[in-house]
Design a protein around this motif. Structure first.
Motif, PDB file in Angstrom:
ATOM      1  N   HIS A   1       4.845 -40.577 -76.479  1.00  0.00           N
ATOM      2  CA  HIS A   1       5.352 -39.207 -76.527  1.00  0.00           C
ATOM      3  C   HIS A   1       5.560 -38.533 -77.765  1.00  0.00           C
ATOM      4  CE1 HIS A   1       6.187 -39.542 -72.116  1.00  0.00           C
ATOM      5  NE2 HIS A   1       6.437 -40.964 -72.459  1.00  0.00           N
ATOM      6  N   GLU A   2       5.212 -37.455 -77.878  1.00  0.00           N
ATOM      7  CA  GLU A   2       5.231 -36.618 -79.284  1.00  0.00           C
ATOM      8  C   GLU A   2       5.928 -35.330 -79.065  1.00  0.00           C
ATOM      9  OE1 GLU A   2       2.593 -34.112 -82.435  1.00  0.00           O
ATOM     10  OE2 GLU A   2       1.686 -35.599 -81.332  1.00  0.00           O
ATOM     11  N   VAL A   3       6.975 -35.138 -80.239  1.00  0.00           N
ATOM     12  CA  VAL A   3       7.597 -33.948 -80.224  1.00  0.00           C
ATOM     13  C   VAL A   3       7.819 -33.212 -81.549  1.00  0.00           C
ATOM     14  CG1 VAL A   3      10.279 -33.467 -80.261  1.00  0.00           C
ATOM     15  CG2 VAL A   3       9.568 -34.898 -78.642  1.00  0.00           C
ATOM     16  N   ARG A   4       7.485 -31.979 -81.611  1.00  0.00           N
ATOM     17  CA  ARG A   4       7.430 -31.596 -82.928  1.00  0.00           C
ATOM     18  C   ARG A   4       8.698 -30.600 -83.179  1.00  0.00           C
ATOM     19  NH1 ARG A   4       4.633 -27.216 -84.219  1.00  0.00           N
ATOM     20  NH2 ARG A   4       4.365 -26.426 -82.049  1.00  0.00           N
ATOM     21  N   VAL A   5       9.433 -30.841 -84.250  1.00  0.00           N
ATOM     22  CA  VAL A   5      10.722 -29.997 -84.541  1.00  0.00           C
ATOM     23  C   VAL A   5      10.318 -28.621 -84.800  1.00  0.00           C
ATOM     24  CG1 VAL A   5      12.835 -29.896 -86.222  1.00  0.00           C
ATOM     25  CG2 VAL A   5      11.901 -32.211 -85.600  1.00  0.00           C
ATOM     26  N   LEU A   6      11.110 -27.691 -84.289  1.00  0.00           N
ATOM     27  CA  LEU A   6      10.772 -26.310 -84.501  1.00  0.00           C
ATOM     28  C   LEU A   6      12.023 -25.466 -85.171  1.00  0.00           C
ATOM     29  CD1 LEU A   6       9.634 -25.172 -80.914  1.00  0.00           C
ATOM     30  CD2 LEU A   6       8.156 -25.817 -82.873  1.00  0.00           C
ATOM     31  N   ASP A   7      11.704 -24.460 -85.747  1.00  0.00           N
ATOM     32  CA  ASP A   7      13.016 -23.687 -86.436  1.00  0.00           C
ATOM     33  C   ASP A   7      14.315 -23.760 -85.593  1.00  0.00           C
ATOM     34  OD1 ASP A   7      11.950 -23.068 -88.956  1.00  0.00           O
ATOM     35  OD2 ASP A   7      10.803 -21.455 -88.032  1.00  0.00           O
ATOM     36  N   ALA A   8      13.916 -23.467 -84.227  1.00  0.00           N
ATOM     37  CA  ALA A   8      15.106 -23.397 -83.354  1.00  0.00           C
ATOM     38  C   ALA A   8      14.637 -24.124 -81.954  1.00  0.00           C
ATOM     39  CB  ALA A   8      15.621 -22.020 -82.837  1.00  0.00           C
ATOM     40  N   GLY A   9      14.903 -25.473 -81.985  1.00  0.00           N
ATOM     41  CA  GLY A   9      14.783 -26.373 -80.997  1.00  0.00           C
ATOM     42  C   GLY A   9      13.462 -27.295 -81.510  1.00  0.00           C
ATOM     43  N   PHE A  10      12.823 -27.773 -80.222  1.00  0.00           N
ATOM     44  CA  PHE A  10      12.000 -28.924 -80.313  1.00  0.00           C
ATOM     45  C   PHE A  10      10.791 -28.685 -79.285  1.00  0.00           C
ATOM     46  CE2 PHE A  10      15.837 -30.468 -81.066  1.00  0.00           C
ATOM     47  CZ  PHE A  10      15.654 -31.232 -82.354  1.00  0.00           C
ATOM     48  N   ASP A  11       9.600 -28.958 -79.590  1.00  0.00           N
ATOM     49  CA  ASP A  11       8.342 -28.748 -78.607  1.00  0.00           C
ATOM     50  C   ASP A  11       8.041 -29.915 -78.138  1.00  0.00           C
ATOM     51  OD1 ASP A  11       5.997 -27.187 -77.710  1.00  0.00           O
ATOM     52  OD2 ASP A  11       5.151 -28.741 -78.700  1.00  0.00           O
ATOM     53  N   TYR A  12       7.916 -30.136 -76.821  1.00  0.00           N
ATOM     54  CA  TYR A  12       7.352 -31.350 -76.330  1.00  0.00           C
ATOM     55  C   TYR A  12       6.524 -30.922 -74.971  1.00  0.00           C
ATOM     56  CZ  TYR A  12       7.361 -35.341 -73.128  1.00  0.00           C
ATOM     57  OH  TYR A  12       6.879 -36.476 -72.508  1.00  0.00           O
ATOM     58  N   ALA A  13       5.619 -31.315 -74.976  1.00  0.00           N
ATOM     59  CA  ALA A  13       4.483 -31.159 -73.844  1.00  0.00           C
ATOM     60  C   ALA A  13       4.300 -29.759 -73.490  1.00  0.00           C
ATOM     61  CB  ALA A  13       4.881 -32.129 -72.491  1.00  0.00           C
ATOM     62  N   GLY A  14       4.215 -28.842 -74.607  1.00  0.00           N
ATOM     63  CA  GLY A  14       4.193 -27.402 -74.436  1.00  0.00           C
ATOM     64  C   GLY A  14       5.090 -26.635 -73.836  1.00  0.00           C
ATOM     65  N   GLN A  15       6.489 -27.529 -73.841  1.00  0.00           N
ATOM     66  CA  GLN A  15       7.694 -26.549 -73.416  1.00  0.00           C
ATOM     67  C   GLN A  15       8.701 -26.834 -74.550  1.00  0.00           C
ATOM     68  OE1 GLN A  15       9.129 -28.202 -70.014  1.00  0.00           O
ATOM     69  NE2 GLN A  15       8.191 -26.650 -68.667  1.00  0.00           N
ATOM     70  N   THR A  16       9.542 -25.655 -74.751  1.00  0.00           N
ATOM     71  CA  THR A  16      10.447 -25.793 -75.874  1.00  0.00           C
ATOM     72  C   THR A  16      11.665 -26.175 -75.293  1.00  0.00           C
ATOM     73  OG1 THR A  16       9.394 -23.909 -77.033  1.00  0.00           O
ATOM     74  CG2 THR A  16      11.627 -24.122 -77.421  1.00  0.00           C
ATOM     75  N   TYR A  17      12.555 -27.212 -76.171  1.00  0.00           N
ATOM     76  CA  TYR A  17      13.833 -27.665 -75.575  1.00  0.00           C
ATOM     77  C   TYR A  17      14.686 -27.531 -76.515  1.00  0.00           C
ATOM     78  CZ  TYR A  17      11.148 -30.386 -71.933  1.00  0.00           C
ATOM     79  OH  TYR A  17      10.339 -30.488 -70.820  1.00  0.00           O
ATOM     80  N   LYS A  18      15.889 -27.198 -76.272  1.00  0.00           N
ATOM     81  CA  LYS A  18      17.205 -26.911 -77.006  1.00  0.00           C
ATOM     82  C   LYS A  18      17.710 -28.381 -77.813  1.00  0.00           C
ATOM     83  CE  LYS A  18      19.062 -23.044 -74.873  1.00  0.00           C
ATOM     84  NZ  LYS A  18      20.278 -22.512 -74.293  1.00  0.00           N
ATOM     85  N   SER A  19      17.390 -29.619 -77.236  1.00  0.00           N
ATOM     86  CA  SER A  19      17.830 -30.603 -77.790  1.00  0.00           C
ATOM     87  C   SER A  19      17.028 -31.666 -77.434  1.00  0.00           C
ATOM     88  CB  SER A  19      19.100 -30.978 -76.996  1.00  0.00           C
ATOM     89  OG  SER A  19      19.283 -31.399 -75.828  1.00  0.00           O
ATOM     90  N   LEU A  20      17.115 -32.802 -78.219  1.00  0.00           N
ATOM     91  CA  LEU A  20      16.452 -34.087 -77.921  1.00  0.00           C
ATOM     92  C   LEU A  20      16.587 -34.784 -76.931  1.00  0.00           C
ATOM     93  CD1 LEU A  20      16.182 -35.489 -81.666  1.00  0.00           C
ATOM     94  CD2 LEU A  20      14.230 -34.565 -80.476  1.00  0.00           C
ATOM     95  N   SER A  21      18.133 -34.766 -76.431  1.00  0.00           N
ATOM     96  CA  SER A  21      18.542 -35.183 -75.142  1.00  0.00           C
ATOM     97  C   SER A  21      17.943 -34.830 -74.297  1.00  0.00           C
ATOM     98  CB  SER A  21      20.074 -35.373 -75.290  1.00  0.00           C
ATOM     99  OG  SER A  21      20.640 -35.827 -76.448  1.00  0.00           O
TER     100      SER A  21
END
Length: 124
Positions: free
Chosen positions: A83-103
């Motif tokens: 699983h790959e997560v990219r850190v964004l300026d405001a949140g995280f991108d995972y599987a084409g969706q933006t999340y507020k937290s890694l949790s």
């Protein structure tokens, strides 16, 4: 606050999902949901981050979080899948969706509540 004391279970569940990024536990009593949500509102009105204050109202002491720069990639293998997560300026991108937290991402991957920094191996 008045909304919380008079809201029905569906409305409380929607507020819960917005706050915690997941549905409330299926067996949670409506009265407990009201208390948790009301406490959160009170902490925000007092200018405090509810996640960094203990139930006694005193700040919790912990190490500062690891700073992740935008563009950083986090990789985690889970049950044979990477699983790959990219850190964004405001949140995280995972599987084409933006999340507020890694949790929230760790929960999406595993289906159980995990500490995101711990799951991705960045907790000190």
């Amino acid at each position: 606050m008045a909304e919380i004391t008079t809201a029905d279970r569906d409305s409380l569940s929607k507020r819960w999902e917005l706050l915690f990024e997941h549905e409330p536990p299926p067996q949670i009593h409506t009265a407990l949901m009201r208390r948790v949500l009301a406490w959160n509102v009170q902490m925000q009105q007092a200018g405090l981050d509810p996640l960094s204050v203990s139930t006694s109202g005193t700040p919790m002491t912990s190490r500062p979080p690891v700073a992740l720069r935008p563009g950083t990639r986090l990789l985690r293998e889970w049950q044979g899948t990477t699983h790959e997560v990219r850190v964004l300026d405001a949140g995280f991108d995972y599987a084409g969706q933006t999340y507020k937290s890694l949790s929230a991402i760790a929960r999406a991957i595993t289906g159980t509540p995990w500490s995101g920094p711990l799951f991705f191996g960045i907790k000190r």
